[in-house]
Write a protein that holds these residues in place. Structure first.
Motif, PDB file in Angstrom:
ATOM      1  N   TRP A  11      36.418  19.931 -16.352  1.00  0.00           N
ATOM      2  CA  TRP A  11      37.352  20.635 -15.471  1.00  0.00           C
ATOM      3  C   TRP A  11      37.090  22.131 -15.583  1.00  0.00           C
ATOM      4  CZ3 TRP A  11      41.630  18.476 -12.695  1.00  0.00           C
ATOM      5  CH2 TRP A  11      41.698  17.082 -12.765  1.00  0.00           C
ATOM      6  N   ILE A  12      37.178  22.834 -14.459  1.00  0.00           N
ATOM      7  CA  ILE A  12      36.933  24.279 -14.456  1.00  0.00           C
ATOM      8  C   ILE A  12      38.081  25.030 -13.783  1.00  0.00           C
ATOM      9  CG2 ILE A  12      34.419  24.039 -14.478  1.00  0.00           C
ATOM     10  CD1 ILE A  12      34.508  24.836 -11.453  1.00  0.00           C
ATOM     11  N   ASP A  13      38.263  26.252 -14.219  1.00  0.00           N
ATOM     12  CA  ASP A  13      39.148  27.185 -13.537  1.00  0.00           C
ATOM     13  C   ASP A  13      38.225  28.137 -12.780  1.00  0.00           C
ATOM     14  OD1 ASP A  13      40.766  29.229 -12.653  1.00  0.00           O
ATOM     15  OD2 ASP A  13      41.819  29.476 -14.549  1.00  0.00           O
ATOM     16  N   TYR A  20      36.053  29.026 -16.250  1.00  0.00           N
ATOM     17  CA  TYR A  20      36.511  28.569 -17.557  1.00  0.00           C
ATOM     18  C   TYR A  20      36.449  27.052 -17.581  1.00  0.00           C
ATOM     19  CZ  TYR A  20      38.938  29.139 -21.970  1.00  0.00           C
ATOM     20  OH  TYR A  20      39.254  29.152 -23.309  1.00  0.00           O
ATOM     21  N   ASP A  36      38.773  22.594 -25.657  1.00  0.00           N
ATOM     22  CA  ASP A  36      38.370  23.902 -25.148  1.00  0.00           C
ATOM     23  C   ASP A  36      37.100  24.351 -25.867  1.00  0.00           C
ATOM     24  OD1 ASP A  36      38.026  26.544 -24.404  1.00  0.00           O
ATOM     25  OD2 ASP A  36      40.154  27.039 -24.562  1.00  0.00           O
ATOM     26  N   LEU A  57      46.124  19.704 -16.432  1.00  0.00           N
ATOM     27  CA  LEU A  57      45.021  20.523 -15.919  1.00  0.00           C
ATOM     28  C   LEU A  57      45.321  21.063 -14.526  1.00  0.00           C
ATOM     29  CD1 LEU A  57      42.239  18.189 -17.244  1.00  0.00           C
ATOM     30  CD2 LEU A  57      42.536  20.579 -17.913  1.00  0.00           C
ATOM     31  N   ASP A  60      47.623  24.078 -14.371  1.00  0.00           N
ATOM     32  CA  ASP A  60      46.969  25.337 -14.721  1.00  0.00           C
ATOM     33  C   ASP A  60      45.852  25.689 -13.740  1.00  0.00           C
ATOM     34  OD1 ASP A  60      48.610  25.853 -16.854  1.00  0.00           O
ATOM     35  OD2 ASP A  60      47.287  24.958 -18.330  1.00  0.00           O
ATOM     36  N   GLU A  61      45.841  25.002 -12.595  1.00  0.00           N
ATOM     37  CA  GLU A  61      44.915  25.258 -11.491  1.00  0.00           C
ATOM     38  C   GLU A  61      43.459  24.996 -11.835  1.00  0.00           C
ATOM     39  OE1 GLU A  61      45.840  28.939  -9.516  1.00  0.00           O
ATOM     40  OE2 GLU A  61      47.957  28.392  -9.336  1.00  0.00           O
ATOM     41  N   PHE A  62      43.227  24.054 -12.751  1.00  0.00           N
ATOM     42  CA  PHE A  62      41.866  23.612 -13.018  1.00  0.00           C
ATOM     43  C   PHE A  62      41.457  22.613 -11.954  1.00  0.00           C
ATOM     44  CE2 PHE A  62      42.584  25.575 -17.018  1.00  0.00           C
ATOM     45  CZ  PHE A  62      41.338  25.833 -17.553  1.00  0.00           C
ATOM     46  N   GLU A  63      40.164  22.543 -11.682  1.00  0.00           N
ATOM     47  CA  GLU A  63      39.613  21.604 -10.711  1.00  0.00           C
ATOM     48  C   GLU A  63      38.593  20.720 -11.411  1.00  0.00           C
ATOM     49  OE1 GLU A  63      37.947  23.857  -7.492  1.00  0.00           O
ATOM     50  OE2 GLU A  63      39.826  24.926  -7.111  1.00  0.00           O
ATOM     51  N   SER A  64      38.614  19.454 -11.052  1.00  0.00           N
ATOM     52  CA  SER A  64      37.680  18.511 -11.648  1.00  0.00           C
ATOM     53  C   SER A  64      36.280  18.717 -11.075  1.00  0.00           C
ATOM     54  CB  SER A  64      38.138  17.077 -11.368  1.00  0.00           C
ATOM     55  OG  SER A  64      37.213  16.153 -11.892  1.00  0.00           O
TER      56      SER A  64
END
Length: 74
Positions: A11-13, A20, A36, A57, A60-64
């Motif tokens: 997962w990324i921000d 991230y 992390d 996730l 916290d606005e993470f995207e797969s």
């Protein structure tokens, strides 16, 4: 989590440059932990429910990142 994981997701921000990254690992019983890499692979969230981990996730606005790595593939 023991070394019996079933799959992992990345997962990324994307609002950061570079993005991230967090790693989500789940076992066959849906026990999931989020690691992390920037903090020495510290566990930042743990649950026994995949949907709960995913919600953590997404909040916290993470995207797969597309796709999963299955343990059987390694």
């Amino acid at each position: 989590m023991k070394n019996n994981w079933k799959f992992t997701e990345v997962w990324i921000d994307p609002s950061h440059s570079p993005p991230y990254v967090l790693l989500l690992l789940c076992d066959s019983e849906d026990n999931c932990q989020i690691y992390d890499p920037a903090q020495g692979y510290k566990v930042v969230f743990s649950t026994n429910n995949y949907d709960e981990a995913k919600l953590y996730l997404l909040e916290d606005e993470f995207e797969s990142v597309e796709g999963r790595v299955l343990a059987a593939e390694l």
